[in-house]
Design a protein around this motif. Structure first.
Motif, PDB file in Angstrom:
ATOM      1  N   SER A   1       0.828  -1.211   0.000  1.00  0.00           N
ATOM      2  CA  SER A   1       0.000   0.000   0.000  1.00  0.00           C
ATOM      3  C   SER A   1       0.863   1.262   0.000  1.00  0.00           C
ATOM      4  O   SER A   1       0.408   2.335  -0.404  1.00  0.00           O
ATOM      5  CB  SER A   1      -0.950  -0.003   1.200  1.00  0.00           C
ATOM      6  OG  SER A   1      -0.215  -0.072   2.398  1.00  0.00           O
ATOM      7  N   VAL A   2       2.122   1.124   0.404  1.00  0.00           N
ATOM      8  CA  VAL A   2       3.033   2.270   0.468  1.00  0.00           C
ATOM      9  C   VAL A   2       3.682   2.543  -0.884  1.00  0.00           C
ATOM     10  O   VAL A   2       3.732   3.689  -1.350  1.00  0.00           O
ATOM     11  CB  VAL A   2       4.129   2.041   1.539  1.00  0.00           C
ATOM     12  CG1 VAL A   2       5.118   3.191   1.555  1.00  0.00           C
ATOM     13  CG2 VAL A   2       3.507   1.824   2.897  1.00  0.00           C
ATOM     14  N   GLU A   3       4.163   1.463  -1.544  1.00  0.00           N
ATOM     15  CA  GLU A   3       4.946   1.662  -2.765  1.00  0.00           C
ATOM     16  C   GLU A   3       4.995   0.371  -3.582  1.00  0.00           C
ATOM     17  O   GLU A   3       5.150  -0.712  -3.036  1.00  0.00           O
ATOM     18  CB  GLU A   3       6.369   2.072  -2.366  1.00  0.00           C
ATOM     19  CG  GLU A   3       7.313   2.326  -3.483  1.00  0.00           C
ATOM     20  CD  GLU A   3       8.634   2.880  -2.992  1.00  0.00           C
ATOM     21  OE1 GLU A   3       9.147   3.799  -3.644  1.00  0.00           O
ATOM     22  OE2 GLU A   3       9.158   2.387  -1.964  1.00  0.00           O
ATOM     23  N   ASN A   4       4.859   0.502  -4.892  1.00  0.00           N
ATOM     24  CA  ASN A   4       5.047  -0.634  -5.796  1.00  0.00           C
ATOM     25  C   ASN A   4       6.471  -0.592  -6.317  1.00  0.00           C
ATOM     26  O   ASN A   4       6.983   0.472  -6.650  1.00  0.00           O
ATOM     27  CB  ASN A   4       4.080  -0.574  -6.967  1.00  0.00           C
ATOM     28  CG  ASN A   4       2.652  -0.790  -6.535  1.00  0.00           C
ATOM     29  OD1 ASN A   4       2.386  -1.415  -5.518  1.00  0.00           O
ATOM     30  ND2 ASN A   4       1.716  -0.275  -7.316  1.00  0.00           N
ATOM     31  N   ILE A   5       7.070  -1.769  -6.394  1.00  0.00           N
ATOM     32  CA  ILE A   5       8.435  -1.861  -6.922  1.00  0.00           C
ATOM     33  C   ILE A   5       8.409  -2.878  -8.047  1.00  0.00           C
ATOM     34  O   ILE A   5       7.945  -4.010  -7.865  1.00  0.00           O
ATOM     35  CB  ILE A   5       9.433  -2.313  -5.838  1.00  0.00           C
ATOM     36  CG1 ILE A   5       9.428  -1.328  -4.672  1.00  0.00           C
ATOM     37  CG2 ILE A   5      10.835  -2.461  -6.437  1.00  0.00           C
ATOM     38  CD1 ILE A   5      10.185  -1.812  -3.450  1.00  0.00           C
ATOM     39  N   LYS A   6       8.887  -2.468  -9.222  1.00  0.00           N
ATOM     40  CA  LYS A   6       8.998  -3.420 -10.314  1.00  0.00           C
ATOM     41  C   LYS A   6      10.314  -3.186 -11.036  1.00  0.00           C
ATOM     42  O   LYS A   6      10.836  -2.070 -11.072  1.00  0.00           O
ATOM     43  CB  LYS A   6       7.812  -3.353 -11.266  1.00  0.00           C
ATOM     44  CG  LYS A   6       7.559  -2.035 -11.922  1.00  0.00           C
ATOM     45  CD  LYS A   6       6.302  -2.124 -12.779  1.00  0.00           C
ATOM     46  CE  LYS A   6       5.970  -0.781 -13.370  1.00  0.00           C
ATOM     47  NZ  LYS A   6       4.788  -0.822 -14.208  1.00  0.00           N
ATOM     48  N   ALA A   7      10.834  -4.291 -11.565  1.00  0.00           N
ATOM     49  CA  ALA A   7      12.114  -4.227 -12.264  1.00  0.00           C
ATOM     50  C   ALA A   7      12.137  -5.303 -13.336  1.00  0.00           C
ATOM     51  O   ALA A   7      11.426  -6.310 -13.239  1.00  0.00           O
ATOM     52  CB  ALA A   7      13.270  -4.428 -11.288  1.00  0.00           C
ATOM     53  N   GLN A   8      12.956  -5.093 -14.341  1.00  0.00           N
ATOM     54  CA  GLN A   8      13.071  -6.049 -15.441  1.00  0.00           C
ATOM     55  C   GLN A   8      14.534  -6.235 -15.816  1.00  0.00           C
ATOM     56  O   GLN A   8      15.318  -5.296 -15.821  1.00  0.00           O
ATOM     57  CB  GLN A   8      12.282  -5.566 -16.658  1.00  0.00           C
ATOM     58  CG  GLN A   8      12.333  -6.558 -17.788  1.00  0.00           C
ATOM     59  CD  GLN A   8      11.077  -6.526 -18.627  1.00  0.00           C
ATOM     60  OE1 GLN A   8      10.082  -5.917 -18.271  1.00  0.00           O
ATOM     61  NE2 GLN A   8      11.126  -7.206 -19.751  1.00  0.00           N
ATOM     62  N   ASN A   9      14.864  -7.495 -16.145  1.00  0.00           N
ATOM     63  CA  ASN A   9      16.206  -7.868 -16.583  1.00  0.00           C
ATOM     64  C   ASN A   9      16.052  -8.567 -17.926  1.00  0.00           C
ATOM     65  O   ASN A   9      15.440  -9.632 -18.008  1.00  0.00           O
ATOM     66  CB  ASN A   9      16.839  -8.799 -15.545  1.00  0.00           C
ATOM     67  CG  ASN A   9      18.263  -9.179 -15.858  1.00  0.00           C
ATOM     68  OD1 ASN A   9      18.695  -9.099 -17.010  1.00  0.00           O
ATOM     69  ND2 ASN A   9      18.990  -9.609 -14.854  1.00  0.00           N
ATOM     70  N   ASN A  10      16.587  -7.970 -18.989  1.00  0.00           N
ATOM     71  CA  ASN A  10      16.498  -8.543 -20.337  1.00  0.00           C
ATOM     72  C   ASN A  10      17.817  -9.157 -20.792  1.00  0.00           C
ATOM     73  O   ASN A  10      18.048  -9.312 -21.989  1.00  0.00           O
ATOM     74  CB  ASN A  10      16.043  -7.479 -21.341  1.00  0.00           C
ATOM     75  CG  ASN A  10      14.614  -7.061 -21.110  1.00  0.00           C
ATOM     76  OD1 ASN A  10      13.755  -7.890 -20.810  1.00  0.00           O
ATOM     77  ND2 ASN A  10      14.350  -5.775 -21.221  1.00  0.00           N
ATOM     78  N   GLN A  11      18.671  -9.495 -19.844  1.00  0.00           N
ATOM     79  CA  GLN A  11      19.977 -10.072 -20.169  1.00  0.00           C
ATOM     80  C   GLN A  11      20.139 -11.450 -19.535  1.00  0.00           C
ATOM     81  O   GLN A  11      21.204 -11.801 -19.049  1.00  0.00           O
ATOM     82  CB  GLN A  11      21.080  -9.146 -19.692  1.00  0.00           C
ATOM     83  CG  GLN A  11      21.039  -7.773 -20.322  1.00  0.00           C
ATOM     84  CD  GLN A  11      22.128  -6.865 -19.777  1.00  0.00           C
ATOM     85  OE1 GLN A  11      23.190  -7.319 -19.368  1.00  0.00           O
ATOM     86  NE2 GLN A  11      21.869  -5.576 -19.784  1.00  0.00           N
ATOM     87  N   VAL A  12      19.071 -12.229 -19.548  1.00  0.00           N
ATOM     88  CA  VAL A  12      19.072 -13.532 -18.900  1.00  0.00           C
ATOM     89  C   VAL A  12      19.387 -14.607 -19.940  1.00  0.00           C
ATOM     90  O   VAL A  12      18.835 -14.599 -21.038  1.00  0.00           O
ATOM     91  CB  VAL A  12      17.703 -13.808 -18.237  1.00  0.00           C
ATOM     92  CG1 VAL A  12      17.723 -15.132 -17.492  1.00  0.00           C
ATOM     93  CG2 VAL A  12      17.329 -12.660 -17.302  1.00  0.00           C
ATOM     94  N   SER A  13      20.283 -15.529 -19.583  1.00  0.00           N
ATOM     95  CA  SER A  13      20.683 -16.613 -20.478  1.00  0.00           C
ATOM     96  C   SER A  13      20.094 -17.930 -20.000  1.00  0.00           C
ATOM     97  O   SER A  13      19.966 -18.164 -18.798  1.00  0.00           O
ATOM     98  CB  SER A  13      22.211 -16.741 -20.505  1.00  0.00           C
ATOM     99  OG  SER A  13      22.792 -15.537 -20.934  1.00  0.00           O
ATOM    100  N   SER A  14      19.751 -18.781 -20.965  1.00  0.00           N
ATOM    101  CA  SER A  14      19.201 -20.089 -20.622  1.00  0.00           C
ATOM    102  C   SER A  14      19.533 -21.081 -21.728  1.00  0.00           C
ATOM    103  O   SER A  14      19.705 -20.698 -22.886  1.00  0.00           O
ATOM    104  CB  SER A  14      17.685 -19.995 -20.443  1.00  0.00           C
ATOM    105  OG  SER A  14      17.133 -21.265 -20.165  1.00  0.00           O
ATOM    106  N   ILE A  15      19.596 -22.341 -21.356  1.00  0.00           N
ATOM    107  CA  ILE A  15      19.843 -23.410 -22.321  1.00  0.00           C
ATOM    108  C   ILE A  15      18.995 -24.619 -21.917  1.00  0.00           C
ATOM    109  O   ILE A  15      18.789 -24.865 -20.731  1.00  0.00           O
ATOM    110  CB  ILE A  15      21.349 -23.765 -22.414  1.00  0.00           C
ATOM    111  CG1 ILE A  15      21.627 -24.696 -23.586  1.00  0.00           C
ATOM    112  CG2 ILE A  15      21.875 -24.317 -21.115  1.00  0.00           C
ATOM    113  CD1 ILE A  15      23.106 -24.824 -23.934  1.00  0.00           C
TER     114      ILE A  15
END
Length: 181
Positions: free
Chosen positions: A37-51
């Motif tokens: 209710s105080v604050e929304n926090i969002k973040a994104q990482n587009n440098q993720v590797s997977s195999i």
């Protein structure tokens, strides 16, 4: 730095298999959202590797923690310095297996992915419901899971406890292409 992670991911799958049985994602996306209710926090990482190794249904994911982008620079600073301590714990990884996965099925299938998620020096067993799309041999994995802050020994000062949710919603999307060494 990405080349180092690709090497690590490749070593995880050092079994004797044909490269055509592996697919790789070099720029996957992981985002998280914390609602209070105080604050929304969002973040994104587009440098993720997977195999993914189709023969064994094994999957590995690696991401740099300081690659998350926030709306506010101060959020990023607090995330990296005070909570995740990305200088001490620079990356998070996941190693697991896609249960009952058949890469030959065209279209969409929903499967469970079981494995170990490592973050902030803590290893946690997870089971994640994952949507897998196979459209003409191009694979996309996506899903959402909940991460509990307390499970990863992330210390939140009592003064700021109301600003950060106890449960963080994590979304991921990986688009794979054939692996070529």
């Amino acid at each position: 730095m990405n080349k180092v992670f690709m090497l690590i991911l490749t070593m995880v799958f050092s079994v004797q298999t044909d490269n055509s049985e592996k697919v790789i994602c070099r720029q996957g996306s992981v985002s998280f959202f914390s609602y209070t209710s105080v604050e929304n926090i969002k973040a994104q990482n587009n440098q993720v590797s997977s195999i993914i190794d189709f023969e064994s249904s094994k999957i590995a994911v690696s991401m740099l923690m300081n690659a998350f982008v926030f709306e506010k620079a101060l959020m990023r600073e607090h995330f990296n310095e005070s909570y995740i301590e990305s200088d001490i714990y620079p990356k998070a990884t996941f190693e697991g297996k896609i249960i009952d996965f058949d890469p030959s099925i065209e279209g969409e299938q929903t499967r469970m992915v079981r494995g170990t998620f490592s973050m902030h020096g803590v290893n946690k067993e997870l089971e994640i419901k994952t949507k897998i799309e196979n459209i003409e041999g191009k694979y996309v994995l996506s899903g959402t899971f909940e991460a509990y802050v307390k499970d990863y020994n992330i210390k939140i000062p009592p003064l700021l406890a109301g600003n950060i949710a106890k449960t963080i919603s994590v979304d991921f999307r990986f688009e794979y292409e054939p692996y070529e060494s």
